[in-house]
Scaffold this motif. Structure first.
Motif, mmCIF file in Angstrom:
data_model
loop_
_atom_site.group_PDB
_atom_site.id
_atom_site.type_symbol
_atom_site.label_atom_id
_atom_site.label_comp_id
_atom_site.label_asym_id
_atom_site.label_seq_id
_atom_site.Cartn_x
_atom_site.Cartn_y
_atom_site.Cartn_z
ATOM 1 N N ARG A 112 -15.563 11.724 -4.182
ATOM 2 C CA ARG A 112 -16.133 10.660 -3.349
ATOM 3 C C ARG A 112 -15.093 10.177 -2.353
ATOM 4 O O ARG A 112 -15.428 9.784 -1.228
ATOM 5 C CB ARG A 112 -16.617 9.521 -4.257
ATOM 6 C CG ARG A 112 -16.849 8.174 -3.569
ATOM 7 C CD ARG A 112 -18.037 8.219 -2.632
ATOM 8 N NE ARG A 112 -18.290 6.918 -2.029
ATOM 9 C CZ ARG A 112 -17.666 6.440 -0.953
ATOM 10 N NH1 ARG A 112 -16.747 7.184 -0.340
ATOM 11 N NH2 ARG A 112 -17.971 5.253 -0.460
ATOM 12 N N PHE A 113 -13.820 10.233 -2.743
ATOM 13 C CA PHE A 113 -12.743 9.707 -1.908
ATOM 14 C C PHE A 113 -11.749 10.772 -1.456
ATOM 15 O O PHE A 113 -11.091 10.602 -0.437
ATOM 16 C CB PHE A 113 -11.986 8.614 -2.677
ATOM 17 C CG PHE A 113 -12.861 7.500 -3.177
ATOM 18 C CD1 PHE A 113 -13.300 6.509 -2.312
ATOM 19 C CD2 PHE A 113 -13.286 7.458 -4.490
ATOM 20 C CE1 PHE A 113 -14.120 5.481 -2.754
ATOM 21 C CE2 PHE A 113 -14.104 6.425 -4.952
ATOM 22 C CZ PHE A 113 -14.532 5.442 -4.080
ATOM 23 N N VAL A 114 -11.609 11.854 -2.228
ATOM 24 C CA VAL A 114 -10.632 12.908 -1.938
ATOM 25 C C VAL A 114 -11.378 14.162 -1.490
ATOM 26 O O VAL A 114 -12.336 14.590 -2.144
ATOM 27 C CB VAL A 114 -9.774 13.221 -3.182
ATOM 28 C CG1 VAL A 114 -8.794 14.355 -2.885
ATOM 29 C CG2 VAL A 114 -9.039 11.969 -3.647
ATOM 30 N N ASN A 115 -10.939 14.765 -0.402
ATOM 31 C CA ASN A 115 -11.591 15.983 0.083
ATOM 32 C C ASN A 115 -11.339 17.135 -0.887
ATOM 33 O O ASN A 115 -10.185 17.394 -1.246
ATOM 34 C CB ASN A 115 -11.068 16.354 1.465
ATOM 35 C CG ASN A 115 -11.396 15.300 2.504
ATOM 36 O OD1 ASN A 115 -12.367 14.564 2.366
ATOM 37 N ND2 ASN A 115 -10.583 15.217 3.543
ATOM 38 N N PRO A 116 -12.367 17.830 -1.328
ATOM 39 C CA PRO A 116 -12.172 18.945 -2.261
ATOM 40 C C PRO A 116 -11.253 20.003 -1.650
ATOM 41 O O PRO A 116 -11.491 20.453 -0.521
ATOM 42 C CB PRO A 116 -13.594 19.497 -2.447
ATOM 43 C CG PRO A 116 -14.505 18.384 -2.059
ATOM 44 C CD PRO A 116 -13.794 17.617 -0.997
ATOM 45 N N PRO A 117 -10.212 20.433 -2.365
ATOM 46 C CA PRO A 117 -9.297 21.442 -1.813
ATOM 47 C C PRO A 117 -9.922 22.827 -1.736
ATOM 48 O O PRO A 117 -9.454 23.681 -0.975
ATOM 49 C CB PRO A 117 -8.121 21.419 -2.798
ATOM 50 C CG PRO A 117 -8.728 20.941 -4.087
ATOM 51 C CD PRO A 117 -9.797 19.971 -3.704
ATOM 52 N N THR A 118 -10.962 23.066 -2.517
ATOM 53 C CA THR A 118 -11.668 24.350 -2.505
ATOM 54 C C THR A 118 -13.051 24.120 -3.109
ATOM 55 O O THR A 118 -13.452 22.979 -3.328
ATOM 56 C CB THR A 118 -10.876 25.409 -3.298
ATOM 57 O OG1 THR A 118 -11.515 26.691 -3.135
ATOM 58 C CG2 THR A 118 -10.790 25.055 -4.776
ATOM 59 N N SER A 119 -13.780 25.180 -3.353
ATOM 60 C CA SER A 119 -15.096 25.090 -3.981
ATOM 61 C C SER A 119 -15.301 26.302 -4.870
ATOM 62 O O SER A 119 -14.569 27.290 -4.780
ATOM 63 C CB SER A 119 -16.202 25.030 -2.915
ATOM 64 O OG SER A 119 -16.346 26.299 -2.287
ATOM 65 N N ALA A 120 -16.317 26.238 -5.714
ATOM 66 C CA ALA A 120 -16.611 27.372 -6.600
ATOM 67 C C ALA A 120 -16.920 28.617 -5.781
ATOM 68 O O ALA A 120 -16.485 29.724 -6.127
ATOM 69 C CB ALA A 120 -17.794 27.023 -7.507
#
Length: 228
Positions: free
Chosen positions: A28-36
């Motif tokens: 919600r606050f931190v940008n995901p560094p990657t994804s599945a």
């Protein structure tokens, strides 16, 4: 023995639920560094370089979120992560002899791309729906569309609208025009086959349909609430 197994299973499920809620809260606050899906691409051994660059929603042309909403999920601003009305309609059409079409919302697609795997199994769809409901409860709509546009796949190894915009059109996402945004949205159902740079007749048909839907949704005013 059975009681021990059920207790262990209950604890495992509780642990997975806690992990999922923690991840949703964090992103919600931190940008995901990657994804599945991005991890899946890296592990596939395809040799295709992964391209992705995070940008905030304010640095994305407002035509782009409107294009994906018009194309993928026109009730995005109204539902709570899962569009049960669209699911009922899809099932009714299937029972009437029509093909089974997808009824996934942008929130469900975000949950799938971020946490899950591709496929049509009931287990994956159930997980996707549960995660989507959790995401919608915790994230504002602005955050959902922002994450979606930054992790969606637009081609082989091309993830996120910034990388796609630069790869296909040579411009940053902030400068995407209405028709360029529609071209990117048009390939989302099958980005490994459809191409935004050299659109087929089918893609051009989708582009024109998407542009018509964008106009019917009152244009840029439809998503104005995301920017307030």
């Amino acid at each position: 023995m059975i009681r021990t197994f059920l207790r262990t299973l209950a604890w495992a499920l509780a642990g997975l639920l806690l992990l999922a809620v923690t991840a949703i809260l964090l992103f919600r606050f931190v940008n995901p560094p990657t994804s599945a899906f991005m991890l899946g691409h890296l592990l596939s051994g395809s040799g295709q370089e992964l391209q992705q660059e995070w940008v905030s929603l304010d640095d994305i042309s407002p035509w782009m979120p409107l294009a994906v909403v018009a194309s993928e999920d026109q009730r995005f601003v109204h539902h709570h992560g899962v569009d049960f009305g669209a699911i009922r309609t899809a099932l009714a059409e299937y029972r009437a002899g029509q093909g089974l079409r997808g009824a996934s919302t942008i929130t469900q697609q975000t949950a799938k791309n971020l946490f899950l795997w591709n496929g049509r199994s009931f287990v994956r769809k159930a997980l996707e729906a549960g995660l989507a409901l959790g995401i919608d409860a915790i994230w504002p709509k602005r955050r959902i569309i922002e994450v979606y546009l930054n992790i969606a796949e637009f081609g082989h190894g091309i993830y996120g609208v910034e990388a796609a915009s630069r790869f296909y059109f040579g411009v940053p996402a902030s400068r995407l025009s209405q028709i360029q945004s529609a071209r990117l949205a048009a390939v989302l159902p099958n980005p490994k086959v459809l191409n935004a740079a050299t659109p087929s007749a089918y893609v051009w048909e989708r582009v024109e349909w998407i542009r018509g839907q964008m106009a019917q949704l009152s244009g840029l005013r439809y998503l104005q609430g995301l920017y307030n």
